[in-house]
Design an enzyme around this catalytic site. Sequence first.
Site, short mmCIF file in Angstrom:
data_model
loop_
_atom_site.label_atom_id
_atom_site.label_comp_id
_atom_site.label_asym_id
_atom_site.label_seq_id
_atom_site.Cartn_x
_atom_site.Cartn_y
_atom_site.Cartn_z
N LYS A 22 -7.52 6.94 30.97
CA LYS A 22 -7.41 6.23 32.26
C LYS A 22 -7.88 7.13 33.41
CE LYS A 22 -3.28 6.15 34.50
NZ LYS A 22 -3.38 6.56 35.91
N ASN A 23 -7.43 8.38 33.38
CA ASN A 23 -7.73 9.25 34.52
C ASN A 23 -9.18 9.69 34.59
OD1 ASN A 23 -5.11 8.91 35.25
ND2 ASN A 23 -4.44 11.00 34.75
N ARG A 91 -2.55 3.22 42.78
CA ARG A 91 -2.20 4.33 43.66
C ARG A 91 -3.32 5.36 43.75
NH1 ARG A 91 3.14 3.28 44.73
NH2 ARG A 91 4.10 2.07 43.09
N CYS A 115 4.74 6.59 46.82
CA CYS A 115 4.49 6.70 45.40
C CYS A 115 5.76 7.00 44.65
CB CYS A 115 3.49 7.81 45.16
SG CYS A 115 3.23 8.12 43.45
N ARG A 120 2.89 11.60 48.15
CA ARG A 120 1.64 12.02 47.49
C ARG A 120 0.59 12.17 48.58
NH1 ARG A 120 0.63 9.28 41.66
NH2 ARG A 120 -0.87 10.77 40.85
N PRO A 121 0.62 13.31 49.27
CA PRO A 121 -0.26 13.46 50.42
C PRO A 121 -1.74 13.50 50.02
CG PRO A 121 0.90 15.51 49.96
CD PRO A 121 1.42 14.50 49.00
N ILE A 122 -2.60 13.24 51.00
CA ILE A 122 -4.04 13.30 50.73
C ILE A 122 -4.72 14.29 51.69
CG2 ILE A 122 -4.29 11.02 49.66
CD1 ILE A 122 -5.28 10.04 52.44
N ASP A 123 -3.90 15.20 52.24
CA ASP A 123 -4.44 16.16 53.21
C ASP A 123 -5.59 16.99 52.63
OD1 ASP A 123 -2.25 17.06 51.61
OD2 ASP A 123 -2.22 18.93 52.72
N LEU A 124 -5.50 17.35 51.36
CA LEU A 124 -6.56 18.20 50.78
C LEU A 124 -7.87 17.41 50.66
CD1 LEU A 124 -4.53 19.96 47.93
CD2 LEU A 124 -4.96 20.76 50.25
N ILE A 327 4.36 20.51 39.41
CA ILE A 327 3.25 19.79 40.04
C ILE A 327 3.75 18.78 41.07
CG2 ILE A 327 1.18 18.38 39.64
CD1 ILE A 327 1.00 21.14 38.34
C1 UD1 Z 1 -3.87 13.16 39.02
C2 UD1 Z 1 -3.57 12.19 37.90
C3 UD1 Z 1 -2.09 12.20 37.57
C4 UD1 Z 1 -1.62 13.61 37.27
C5 UD1 Z 1 -2.04 14.57 38.38
C6 UD1 Z 1 -1.74 16.02 38.06
C7 UD1 Z 1 -5.25 10.48 38.16
C8 UD1 Z 1 -5.56 9.07 38.47
N1 UD1 Z 1 -3.99 10.86 38.32
O1 UD1 Z 1 -3.15 12.72 40.15
O2 UD1 Z 1 -1.88 11.36 36.44
O3 UD1 Z 1 -0.22 13.62 37.15
O4 UD1 Z 1 -3.45 14.46 38.63
O5 UD1 Z 1 -2.35 16.39 36.88
O6 UD1 Z 1 -6.11 11.23 37.73
N2 UD1 Z 1 -1.40 17.28 46.77
C9 UD1 Z 1 -1.30 17.58 48.10
N3 UD1 Z 1 -2.30 17.15 48.94
C10 UD1 Z 1 -3.38 16.47 48.49
C11 UD1 Z 1 -3.49 16.18 47.12
C12 UD1 Z 1 -2.48 16.60 46.27
O7 UD1 Z 1 -0.32 18.18 48.54
O8 UD1 Z 1 -4.26 16.12 49.30
C13 UD1 Z 1 -0.32 17.69 45.85
C14 UD1 Z 1 0.40 16.49 45.25
O9 UD1 Z 1 1.40 16.00 46.10
C15 UD1 Z 1 0.96 17.04 43.97
C16 UD1 Z 1 -0.11 18.06 43.56
O10 UD1 Z 1 -0.88 18.34 44.73
O11 UD1 Z 1 2.16 17.70 44.22
C17 UD1 Z 1 -1.02 17.58 42.45
O12 UD1 Z 1 -1.70 16.41 42.86
P1 UD1 Z 1 -3.15 16.03 42.31
O13 UD1 Z 1 -3.62 17.07 41.36
O14 UD1 Z 1 -4.00 15.69 43.48
O15 UD1 Z 1 -2.81 14.72 41.48
P2 UD1 Z 1 -3.51 13.32 41.60
O16 UD1 Z 1 -4.97 13.47 41.71
O17 UD1 Z 1 -2.79 12.47 42.58
#
Ligand code: UD1
Length: 417
Positions: A22-23, A91, A115, A120-124, A327
């Site tokens: 899926k991912n 999501r 979420c 689940r921030p998207i700042d990065l 994580i």
């Molecule tokens: C993806 C996977 C998910 C998996 C996760 C970690 C998909 C569709 N989903 O989720 O199944 O559990 O990787 O392997 O592929 N974070 C920030 N800011 C950001 C982005 C992330 O603080 O802008 C934090 C998140 O809150 C979290 C951590 O980084 O604590 C990991 O997130 P990330 O690796 O981005 O996971 P996803 O891409 O959401």
Amino acid sequence: MEKLLIRGQNRLKGSLQIHGAKNSVLPIMAATLLSGNCVIHNCPRLTDVDAACNILSFLGAKNKREGDSILVQEATGDYCCIPDDLMRMMRSSIVFLGAIIAKCGEARISMPGGCELGPRPIDLHLAALEKLGVSIEEDHGYLNCRVKERLHGAKIALPFPSVGATENILIAATLAEGETIIQNAAREPEITDLAAFLIACGAKINLTKDGGLRVEGVKSLHPAEHRVIPDRIAAATYLSCAAATGGDVLLTDVCTEHLSAVLPCFEEMGCQVLTTPDSIRLKSDGPLKPLRYVRTMPYPGFPTDAQSPLMAAACLAEGSSIFVENIFESRYKHVPELQRMGADIKVEGRIAVVHGVRELHSASVRCTDLRGGAAIAAAALAAQGESELLQIEHIDRGYEHFEQNLASIGADIRRLK
Ligand code: UD1
């Protein structure tokens, strides 16, 4: 509302073919916006994949399924907006952002909603896109993104190897002017799969010496055909079900290498694990042994998505197991549901201590999130009596033919509409 009824304590025995990841499918489908006319094989039938198809259709890219393949046509028009209802259907729809910006030079999407795994921030994602030349404004829950002329390459050092942020940067940078370097990029197999698809479409991507990603922007991408890698988390889930029920299960169509941090846990529990590069057989007889420490980490560490299914098996171990979730902030929502089935688990912040019990018992339980739901199903398969699983739409987001698969290897499981 549908629910699953599971009568536990059947020993799972037989073989299962693992579906595509899926991912991987989701970011690859987003990336098809840039290449047009692609054929993606090994796409699982999941509601999240349906949601990605709907988003593509909305963005003007017609698509259809033929067996396990999805055919995506070149998008007509420059639709650059994803409305709120579509964003909320999946999501991880944020992974479309980089592709839309690279294609249209602008994007308008609603902020992804709350979420089940905590904030689940998207700042990065946003900081990286700004470095590539995107200006971003927030407007009543929407993000308005715009590029002045063309995206330009940049050096981006991620403070954390975020999977989604790495995917967005990778997709956007393929069409940026010049070179982009992503330091501390995520290394999950799904990232490698996305890169393989983009390279097949003409992107120039390679690894830097320190394991980062280098992208040399090209003017355009061309269509390609691609086969998605096997779903390592579905594999880890079915192995957990086999371990919890004292089963003997052979998984085929897996990539064993992608499970190198997971398989030693089953061995530590006393299961016999026999592998070839694309198959895994797990035999579990006798009581399970506890796990000393399971620490979730970015790949190649133990995946956070496999934490909850493995915990379900650890509930029945002869002793105490310790899990450390590094994580996500809030990834123990399945614990109260496991406790309803008699599990003895104490959670303190990021740590969960699981004291094994002799037996779990049936209960009416809620699937709290995708992987949490899978964990609850694994526990119900091992529990005495018939459990009722509610909110199973979470499971349908990530497991194709879940109950049919389990029934085919001996589980007493049925879906009630
Ligand atoms: C993806 C996977 C998910 C998996 C996760 C970690 C998909 C569709 N989903 O989720 O199944 O559990 O990787 O392997 O592929 N974070 C920030 N800011 C950001 C982005 C992330 O603080 O802008 C934090 C998140 O809150 C979290 C951590 O980084 O604590 C990991 O997130 P990330 O690796 O981005 O996971 P996803 O891409 O959401």
